[in-house]
Write an enzyme that holds these catalytic residues in place. Structure first.
Site, mmCIF file in Angstrom:
data_model
loop_
_atom_site.group_PDB
_atom_site.id
_atom_site.type_symbol
_atom_site.label_atom_id
_atom_site.label_comp_id
_atom_site.label_asym_id
_atom_site.label_seq_id
_atom_site.Cartn_x
_atom_site.Cartn_y
_atom_site.Cartn_z
ATOM 1 C CD GLN B 13 112.543 12.715 22.581
ATOM 2 O OE1 GLN B 13 112.478 13.376 23.600
ATOM 3 N NE2 GLN B 13 113.339 13.012 21.580
ATOM 4 C CB SER B 94 111.397 11.255 29.924
ATOM 5 O OG SER B 94 111.994 12.412 29.427
ATOM 6 C CG LEU B 95 107.009 13.260 25.946
ATOM 7 C CD1 LEU B 95 106.702 14.733 25.778
ATOM 8 C CD2 LEU B 95 107.077 12.530 24.634
ATOM 9 N NE ARG B 119 110.175 17.692 29.123
ATOM 10 C CZ ARG B 119 110.579 16.459 28.856
ATOM 11 N NH1 ARG B 119 110.349 15.946 27.658
ATOM 12 N NH2 ARG B 119 111.219 15.756 29.763
ATOM 13 C CG HIS B 204 116.199 13.423 31.897
ATOM 14 N ND1 HIS B 204 115.101 14.144 32.304
ATOM 15 C CD2 HIS B 204 115.766 12.588 30.912
ATOM 16 C CE1 HIS B 204 114.046 13.778 31.594
ATOM 17 N NE2 HIS B 204 114.420 12.832 30.745
ATOM 18 C CD GLN B 253 110.440 14.785 33.424
ATOM 19 O OE1 GLN B 253 110.676 15.594 32.540
ATOM 20 N NE2 GLN B 253 109.611 13.764 33.294
#
Lengths: 1557, 417
Positions: B13, B94-95, B119, B204, B253
């Site tokens: 992101q 991440s994503l 998510r 996170h 994660q």
């Protein structure tokens, strides 16, 4: 069965039949095989063998850019080594950091560690990790026959380049920190290893040679265990531009055996292996990584060139290795090749392999080949062992990793016909057991090595015994480290389920050091152990986890928990030993016993853990090594790191340091590293701040103060700002303000230096007019008229070098008529980005302001400009236009003046310079270079620092008053009890002097104040009195005193009047000056007479004089003016303006040279007649004296005159004694009559002095004095009506610095020094020149004095004459001629600076920063500052006790010595990193604080802070109160101890005896 | 694996922008189809969201995540078609890890889009607006930042921890507002640059714990296949070992830090030469440059990235015949019959070499006939050497890939080798 005895060739005779059932050694241990039982490594960016293996098996290319984290260090080193900053580094296999080290872990002081070459630190660290990996850390190898064999690419002193130790201890540590062979012995020293410690050097094959040597020593039974290793670091990385050996790969990649091979890349690494005979390793239950079955080393012998490889020799070494190992060649399924990817090397290597295999087999492409160099480059000395490490890891993982960068084979290699194939893919390694490999390493020296390695023999089944309770004993130096140890172990065990509990406990308990902070875990199985480790880490209380800490000290009383004394330690250890003994006997340990052991261990006991494992089938296993607390350790900083640029006002103007109403000061700390205007602008190898940087600074500063753009006027450049190496200079811009009118002065000084150099001054006022005034230049018209001649300006590249793209903005150069020039510039985007921080970007401004010089063939540098006005910042692209001014003047003179206009691309004016001028550099080759450092110096008088109060006058003072007994000072001294004597009386003749001296000695007189009676009332009109009148009594009395044996040192103060020219308008008395000069020499001659001169003037108040006369002696000559004490200093003569006419150049008339037939006279004659066509030279000398010398000289003269050829007619020889007035006058008249007007006089006559005053008579003294002194006076008088251009008096440095045995000569020259000043005051062009000597001729040569070892230059004939000409152009009355040798000045610093302030001289040299010795006479006691320093220390072990000042001071001394800020009261010095060198340093530190209390032996006897402090208190404390004597020793022991001590100091008792007592 | 290893990096992101994918969809049908697929899966007009909404709308986490995933996949599909590039590994930030799993075929695209949206929603809801904060710190000393976080957490009893190890020069910290502000001040006082990130959610960190369980449930509902190529996990810094790990690692994660530096280290330690960044912007390219400048990275969202990638592919393509010779030189021989070796290895090897020299001399590529001939010679050599059929197949596949000659041998029956 030993392989060496086999006759392999015989066995292999039937090789063709393919019958290979030969010579396989049985797979068990044979005596020749060597096991690798421990390993540790950092290769490239990997930090452990595991990481290294992950990289190698993953096919990592570890070549990369030089790590940012190391750049500053490398840059500083390079600057120190070669004076240049680091450029773009080649890609290499670099280590991430090389500065991390944990000194305390190795009992090394941080101070010493900082002086250890990183090669030493890293190898010590890695070798210790390898030893722990083998399970033999702690005390396991102490005292054992363990050898250390290391290959190292020493940095050859590089690490400490430019480091100047400040004391003997540092110097000693710097030596051992730098010696290559110490790399091997550091680990031996730390672990007390008794085998040999060698550094092996066979170039690239060194580390494999080291391994082979180690294996042979093991085989031969020379050692039981060996630590082998290799280190290779590049502290300064190789650079892209550097021309290297010719085999360096430009991409940094080693494309071994490939078509794309372009040479060898490089890398760094530290590798260490622990070796042991295989049989012993198996017996001892060691972990075996692999087995070195055999090896060989040989030499290329007479190959094509010493660096060329030889295939035959390579084949031989491989066959020899097989034979040595007793292995069948076809059983080798992998060869780790040398593989350098060089044109020659790779094909030769495959040929060698083919040849070797062909002897035994015709099989082809059955054996894989690869090279670790493709991953990490060539590690030079560490290359072979890195290949071996790779092979050991391959054997462990049974995997063939890819060799990289192989697409297509090298066309010179026929793989199909060779026994090998290139292993370019990661593959499982399968084959008959044991897997077997060869490792090759070939040296550029011609020494080839090959090693045969097998996989480890399979281990027999694991311990099948009953599971039982085991104890794990962990320790570390801090609680945080203890957690780290536990965490590392837990993580490792979690990833290695195959490791058994008992093996872990054996390995850790017996193979690690026992440190202060401890934990014991008692577990019955692996799972429980992991649980307990977690419990320990999370701090959970569990019965099976016992924690504690214990430090053993001599006396733990009152220290509380964590300290035990030696008795307790012994008691606990004894209990532990008993428990272990019992367990060993019983064959098992009960849980309760283990708990007791845990309690004992954590309470500080030494536990013989090995007894718990006796007779059990347990093995050592690789477990994480102790990491300690590595931190940054680096050599003492030579330069200051640049401050964060973000905080600067401007890249060039860092701070607004002072903001006042009408005074502002701006400061910057500039160095080549932080300022590109300095770093990238180089003249004759030195960094010089580009002149336009000052303009930008002036613009910035005045804009800031005025609030708008300035008009800059009348800028004058003086000395340029120059740095060498990494030197930082503090630049100040001092702005004085009167309304809106500013005056800016720029000056700078080296760090720590008191001397400022003036660079520039400029006026500024607000700029009138509109920002966009709209003024334009018709650029199109100019472009049409001018001729395009090239792309860029190349302005005197041979003198000024600029580096980098910022200086390359010029795009097109157009020349017009009448010297007009137009330059188009265009900054590239990167430069434009940099430029945005500036108004007038100095590089572009520089190409513009120099534009007017583009046609000149000789180099010019900026001098001044009249106006500079900028309405806008310099555009990113535009034109510079130069138009000459005063063009007619260009043909004459050395100045070029022009106007410069800056415009944008459309011709709109951004700004202009009016009358910008530059001066020709007269000697471009030596401009700013070291070649001639300043050769002319002046003596200036500086106010002296305030000094202590005068000591009260006591009766043991004698005042010798001449005609001055009415002087208020005399009256005052007399009233205070001094004895006043008549000078005339006591010095009447030799007998009187002797009697007087007897009286002085007999009456214990301590101080004599002697009023020198030198006032010569006639001097105003011309000297009549003999110059020696004032000197004679001084000479006589000092001589008489010197001949007496005085019971005490006598202070002999001479009070002179007007002897020195302190202020510009002082008119000095030559006779007084002669006394002072002689006094300097006499002071140096006699240890028991301390002579000083206090020069006063009429206005000096008696109190001031008394204070100085009776106070602490400072420099031997001081002067009092207006009540302030002044001291002399040698200072550089201000720069001579360029183009100043030489005095000699246009001489028309006669120059009289006295002492004319001396070599100097001849040289002058030759020089003058050469440079001045109108000059005639009359050489005047005495005939009658020195007859022998003269005959010698006359032949020399004839020879010289022959050399003068056609000029001979202009040189004539006259005879006259310069001390005989009438004769001299007659001779001069004759000269005028026959040769014409006298326009110059050089008084060079003189005879040398000789010998100490006690050995000569006054007559001898006077004979030296007269020709110079009387000669000067008579010459002066006889030439008053001549049109003199100059009157040079040749003097000597002796009158400035003094020298034993030269009192007469110094007096004579001192007389001249003052006489010249006196003449100047009368308007005569006189100058005294203090020479060191003339190298080619002159008195110094005749008397066999050469320049060697002297602190100032001996001039040669030609340059001496030129220097004289230069000196005569300066407006000074006295100049020191000849450059100072800075190294020698530094060496003789104390002797020289004692006499006269020399700091300014040192400031000339690059390493000027500070005077060499911390000359801190009578510094205030450090005791006062200790309290402050102490507050920053972390002192442990103080218990609840109050700390007194003694402890604080001792602690500070301790920490200062060891370079640490942490200490424990009870840590012994020698276990805290101290050594004997440091002990002497500590003693010095303590002596400064407690004079005479602690001697060197005390440090051995009272080795802790606690003990030393107590000792100091006892010894220096208040008178024997019932003070407790040191607790360890009963008071009764004191006398015998001190006796022993005395014996030790006297050398009759050894230190062991003292310590043992 | 290829000789030249290359990775795909999928963006996380942050770099989304209104208009991302518009040009791509205009020229590439496969991109348009991808956006349509996403719209169908979510019942939201993805093209409209990406091309026509506002930055604020797009920046809503529940929108951002599926949008970036969609654009990433579109870029991947276009790139594969245009460049013919087959990656050896894929990683996502991440994503981006969901994108990576999709690229590797472990997740179906419609599932992935739904997971991403879910998510995003969960994360958005987990922490009330304004309570959490993220701070990017420019420093090489990551351990020190982690230590400071621990100290602040202990002192304030608040959540703060390192959320991203992004590059050697940047770490990101997430946690409760006041704790993060405290760290911000500490950094300022030390002269270390730190920037408060413009995100509404502290990703996170432990504040995301409510997300984890819901996400795990969501993941349990989708079909997961074995990835075609290795996919790196942000949690472990290593490849997923099997499809079974997906749910667990993706769940962890969201609460554990993104160990992107470890992902990059994996690339470095495994000899990767270059990477292509898929997704909006060039953030991952910058992280690469600041961590391992030795590994090239090309942002496919950018014109320059695409051109440079083209050049890189060109430069790293081996000539067919000489590479075939390399394969011949790099395979093990187990046939010790001298006569067979002579005729089946030495002779063809020398022929191959001759052919290679001839082509090289003329500085040209091999003609289809020559390529065919070279392949025959190589196969003869491999067979004679006794190279295992599996390895033979691998070798030939790799040869075709490294030389980009697969199309020339389209009908080649690899199984029959």
């Amino acid at each position: 069965m030993t392989a060496a005895n086999r006759d392999l060739d015989a066995l292999l005779s039937d090789v063709d039949t393919g019958d290979f059932d030969l010579l396989e050694a049985d797979s068990g241990a044979d005596d020749a095989a060597v096991a690798v039982i421990g390993m540790a490594a950092r290769v490239g960016e990997t930090t452990s063998p595991a990481e290294f293996w992950a990289a190698v098996s993953g096919g990592a290319d570890l070549i990369g850019d030089f790590p940012e984290a190391r750049r500053a260090d490398a840059d500083a080193l390079k600057v120190a080594a070669v004076g240049e900053p680091l450029g773009a580094a080649l890609p290499y296999g670099y280590l991430g950091r090389v500065d991390l080290f944990d000194p305390e872990r190795f009992a090394i002081s941080p101070g010493e560690a900082a002086l250890m070459d990183p090669h030493q630190r890293l190898f010590l660290t890695v070798a210790m990790q390898a030893v722990e990996d083998s399970g033999y850390g702690g005390d396991a190898l102490r005292g054992s026959r363990t050898g250390v064999y290391v290959a190292s690419g020493a940095s050859q002193g590089l690490y400490l380049t430019g480091y100047r130790p400040s004391d003997p201890a540092s110097a000693g540590m710097a030596v051992s920190g730098d010696v290559n062979s110490v790399i091997a012995s550091r680990i031996s020293h730390f672990l007390d290893l008794r085998g040999p410690a060698l550094v092996v050097d066979t170039a690239c094959s060194s580390s494999l040679a080291a391994v082979i040597t180690a294996c042979r020593d093991i085989r031969d039974g020379v050692v039981d265990t060996a630590v082998a290793g290799g280190v290779r670091l590049t502290l300064i990385p190789p650079e892209e531009t550097a021309h290297r050996f010719g085999i360096e790969a430009p991409s940094g990649r080693t494309r071994a055996f490939s078509d794309g091979a372009e040479g060898t890349g490089g890398g760094e690494g530290v590798v260490s292996l622990v070796l042991k005979s295989l049989r012993a390793a198996l017996d001892d239950g060691d972990h075996v990584y692999g087995v070195i079955r055999g090896s060989a080393m040989n030499q290329d012998g007479a190959s094509a060139g010493i660096t060329a490889p030889n295939a035959g020799a390579q084949a031989d070494v491989i066959r020899d290795a097989w034979r040595d190992a007793g292995v069948e060649p076809t059983s080798v399924s992998y060869v780790e090749a040398h593989g350098t990817a060089t044109v020659l090397g790779d094909p030769v290597e495959i040929t060698g392999l083919t040849e070797a295999f062909a002897t035994y087999t015709d099989r082809r492409q059955f054996c894989a080949v690869g090279s670790v160099k493709t991953n990490v480059g060539h590690l030079d000395p560490a290359a072979g062992i890195t290949g071996l490490l790779k092979v050991l890891l391959m054997l462990e993982h049974r995997e063939l990793p890819p060799s990289l960068h192989f697409g297509t084979p090298n066309p010179q290699i026929d793989f199909a016909e060779s026994p090998v194939y290139l292993g370019d893919r990661r593959q499982d390694w399968t084959g008959p057991s044991p897997l077997r490999a060869g490792v090759s390493s070939f040296g550029i020296s011609g020494t080839n090595c090959h090693v045969i390695v097998d996989e480890a023999p399979a281990r027999a089944g694991a311990d099948t015994g009953e599971p039982r309770d085991e104890i794990l004993a962990l320790s570390a130096r801090t609680p945080a480290e203890l957690d780290a140890v536990a965490r590392d172990l837990r993580d490792h065990l979690a990833g290695h389920p195959e490791i058994g509990l008992a093996d872990v406990c054996l390995t850790i308990d017996t193979g690690r050091s026992a440190f202060e902070h401890r934990a014991c875990l008692i577990a019955a199985d692996r799972a429980e152990l992991l649980e307990l480790l977690d419990a320990h880490l999370s701090g959970d209380p569990r019965g099976e986890v016992v924690r504690g800490s214990a430090r053993v000290v001599a006396d733990a009383t009152g220290l509380g928990e964590g300290y035990i004394d030696a008795g307790t330690f012994d008691r606990l250890s004894k209990q532990a030993a008993e428990l272990c003994e019992e367990a060993a006997r019983a064959g098992t340990a009960k849980r309760d016993d283990l708990l007791s052991l845990a309690e004992l261990f954590t309470a500080g006991a030494r536990v013989p853990w090995h007894r718990l494992f006796e007779g059990r089938d347990v093995r050592r296993v690789p477990l994480p090594a102790y990491q300690g607390s590595p931190r940054r350790i680096w050599r003492p900083a030579a330069t200051v790191a640049p401050a964060a640029p973000a905080r600067w006002l401007h890249p060039l103007v860092h701070r607004h340091a002072v903001e006042g109403r009408d005074l502002d000061v701006f400061e910057s700390d500039l160095s080549a590293g932080n300022c590109f205007e300095l770093g990238e602008h180089v003249i004759n190898g030195r960094h010089v701040l580009v002149g336009t940087a000052i303009i930008e600074m002036a613009h910035t500063v005045s804009s800031r103060l005025l609030g708008r753009r300035p008009l800059l006027r009348n800028l004058h450049y003086r000395d340029p700002l120059v740095t060498e190496g990494g030197e930082t200079r503090r630049l100040q811009c001092v702005v004085t303000r009167d309304g809106d009118a500013l005056t800016l002065e720029f000056r700078s000084r080296a760090e720590g230096s008191p001397v400022w150099t003036e660079h520039c001054r400029v006026d500024a006022s607000p700029l009138a007019g509109e920002p966009d005034a709209g003024e334009t230049v018709d650029v199109a018209d100019l472009l049409a008229r001018y001729e395009l001649v090239g792309e860029s300006v190349s302005y005197h590249r041979e003198l000024v070098q600029t580096e980098g793209r910022r200086w390359r903005s010029s795009r097109a150069l157009h020349l017009g008529d009448d010297g007009e020039v137009l330059l188009r510039y265009d900054a590239d985007p990167e430069t434009a980005a940099a430029k945005s921080a500036y108004a007038l970007f100095p590089p572009i401004l520089d190409s513009g302001v120099n534009l007017g010089l583009i046609r000149e063939e000789e180099p010019y540098l900026p001098l001044a400009f009249e106006r500079a006005e900028f309405h806008r910042d310099l555009p990113d692209a535009g034109y510079c236009w130069a138009v000459p001014a005063d063009r007619s003047a260009w043909d004459r003179g050395d100045i070029r003046t022009y106007h410069v206009t800056f415009t944008d691309l459309d011709g709109r004016v951004a700004g202009t310079f009016t009358r910008y001028s530059a001066g020709r550099v007269r000697d471009p080759g030596t401009f700013l270079t070291d070649g001639p450092p300043p050769r002319l110096h002046e003596i200036t008088w500086l106010p002296a620092p305030e000094s202590a109060e005068p000591t009260p006058l006591v009766a043991d003072t004698v005042v010798l008053a001449g005609t001055l007994d009415e002087h208020p000072l005399v009256v005052r001294l007399s009233s205070q009890g001094a004895t006043v004597q008549s000078l005339a009386e006591v010095s009447r003749d030799e007998n009187y002097c002797r009697e007087w001296a007897d009286g002085i000695a007999r009456n214990g007189v301590r101080r004599i104040v002697h009023f020198v009676c030198a006032d010569d009332p006639d001097l105003a009109d011309g000297p009549s009195a003999a110059p020696g009148d004032a000197l004679r009594p001084v000479f006589a009395l000092v001589r008489a005193l010197a001949l007496r044996s005085l019971p005490e040192v006598v202070e002999y103060a001479l009070v002179t009047r007007n002897g020195q020219r302190v202020r510009a308008d002082d008119v000095p008395d030559p006779a007084a000056r002669a006394v002072a000069a002689a006094a300097l020499c006499l002071d140096a001659e006699y240890a028991n007479i301390r002579i000083r001169v206090v020069d006063v003037d009429e206005e000096s108040a008696s109190d001031d004089v008394a204070a100085v006369v009776l106070g602490e002696r400072r420099r031997p000559i001081v002067a009092i003016r207006h009540g302030a004490v002044h001291e002399p200093a040698v200072t550089r003569l201000g720069a001579v303006t360029p183009g100043a006419p030489s005095v000699f150049a246009d001489l028309d008339g006669v120059v009289v040279v006295t002492g004319g037939t001396g070599g100097m006279g001849l040289a002058l004659a030759a020089h003058l007649t050469e440079v001045a066509p109108g000059a005639r030279v009359a050489l005047v000398n005495r005939r009658h004296d020195d007859r022998d010398q003269f005959s010698d000289l006359s032949s020399e003269l004839s020879a010289a005159l022959v050399g003068l050829a056609d000029r001979r007619g202009r040189v004539s020889l006259w005879r006259a004694d310069v001390t005989d007035g009438p004769v001299l006058e007659r001779a001069l008249d004759e000269i005028r009559r026959t040769l014409g007007p006298i326009v110059g006089v050089v008084h060079a006559a003189g005879i040398p002095g000789d010998g100490f005053a006690i050995n000569k008579t006054w007559e001898e003294f006077e004979r030296v004095l007269a020709p110079k002194a009387i000669g000067a006076r008579l010459l002066d008088r006889a030439t008053r009506t001549d049109p003199l251009r100059f009157f040079a008096l040749c003097s000597s440095m002796t009158s400035v610095f003094g020298a034993p045995g030269q009192s007469d000569y110094a007096a004579a020259n001192g007389y001249l020094d003052a006489y010249a000043a006196r003449m100047r005051a009368q308007g005569r062009p006189a100058l005294a020149v203090n020479w060191t000597g003339w190298r080619d001729s002159g008195m110094a040569r005749r008397h066999g004095i050469t320049g060697t070892g002297h602190f100032a230059e001996f001039v040669g004939d030609t340059d001496g004459c030129e220097l004289l000409g230069e000196a005569l152009a300066a407006p000074s009355a006295q100049l020191l001629a000849g450059a100072f040798f800075h190294a020698e000045v530094r060496r003789q610093w104390e002797a020289l600076d004692r006499v006269i302030d020399m700091r300014s001289v040192l400031d000339e040299s690059p390493e000027a920063a500070e005077p060499p010795a911390p000359a801190a006479p009578a510094a205030s006691s450090p005791l006062k500052t200790d309290a402050v320093a102490f507050s920053s220390l972390n002192l442990r072990g103080r218990g609840g006790a109050q700390l007194n000042d003694t402890v604080r001071s001792v602690a500070v001394a301790w920490c200062t010595t060891l370079g640490t800020d942490e200490l424990d009261m009870h840590d012994p010095f020698f276990e805290s990193g101290g050594n004997s060198l440091l002990a002497s340093r500590l003693q010095l530190e303590l002596d400064r604080r407690f004079p005479g209390v602690v001697n060197i032996a005390d440090i051995f006897i009272y080795p802790t802070v606690a003990q030393l402090s107590e000792y100091v208190d006892v010894k220096s404390g208040p008178p024997r109160a019932p003070a407790p004597v040191s607790r360890q020793r009963p008071a009764a022991a004191e006398p015998s101890l001190s006796e022993l001590l005395d014996g030790f100091l006297a050398g009759t008792v050894s230190i062991d005896e003292v310590v043992d007592s | 694996m290829s000789m030249i290893k290359k990775a795909l990096l999928c963006s996380g992101q942050g770099a989304q922008y209104v208009g991302m994918g518009r040009d791509l969809c205009a020229t590439e049908k496969v991109a348009e189809e991808t956006f349509q697929e996403a719209s169908d899966a979510l019942g939201v007009d993805m093209s409209k969201l990406c091309f026509e909404s506002t930055n604020a709308e797009l920046a809503r986490t529940e929108n951002t995540q599926p949008a970036i995933l969609t654009y990433t996949l579109a870029l991947y599909r276009v790139m594969t078609r245009r460049e013919g590039l087959e990656a050896d590994l894929v990683a996502g930030h991440s994503l981006g890890e969901i994108s990576a799993l999709t690229v590797a075929g472990a997740l179906e695209f419609p599932d992935a889009v739904r997971i991403a949206r879910r998510r995003g929603q969960l994360m958005q809801q987990a922490v009330p607006e304004g309570r959490g904060l993220m701070l990017a710190v420019q420093t090489r000393d990551h351990a020190e930042v982690a230590r400071l976080c621990a100290d602040i957490a202990e002192e304030l009893h608040e959540v703060i921890s390192v959320s991203n190890y992004n590059s050697h020069t940047q770490v990101v910290v997430a946690g409760q507002r006041s704790a993060v502000m405290r760290l911000h001040e500490t950094m300022e006082s030390r002269g270390i640059r730190s920037v408060i990130l413009n995100v509404s959610v502290p990703f996170h960190c432990a504040l995301m714990e409510p997300v984890a369980e819901a996400l795990r449930e969501e993941l349990g509902r989708v079909r997961v296949s074995e990835p075609r190529i290795p996919v790196l996990s942000n949690v472990t810094g290593r490849p997923y070992e099997s499809a079974a790990d997906v749910a667990d690692l993706l769940t962890r994660q969201v609460v554990e830090p993104v160990r992107w530096v470890d992902d990059l280290k994996y690339l470095r330690m495994n000899g990767f030469m270059y990477a292509v960044e898929l997704g909006p912007g060039d953030t991952l390219t910058k992280f690469m440059r600041h961590t391992y400048a030795e590994i090239w990275a090309f942002p496919y969202d950018r014109e320059k990235g695409r051109t440079d990638l083209g050049r890189m592919i060109e430069r790293t393509t081996y000539p067919f015949v000489s590479r075939a010779l390399g394969v011949a030189a790099a395979t093990r021989n187990t046939n010790f019959d001298a006569a067979e070796y002579e005729s089946g290895v030495v002779k063809p090897y020398h022929q191959l070499r001759k052919l290679s020299v001839a082509i090289d001399r003329e500085s040209r590529g091999a003609t289809p006939d020559e390529a065919r001939q070279a392949l025959d010679l190589l196969l003869t050599i491999l067979r004679t050497k006794g190279v295992h059929p599996d390895e033979r197949r691998l070798r030939v596949e790799e040869l075709l890939r490294d030389t980009r000659m697969a199309d020339s041998f389209a009908p080649l029956d690899l199984d029959g080798l």
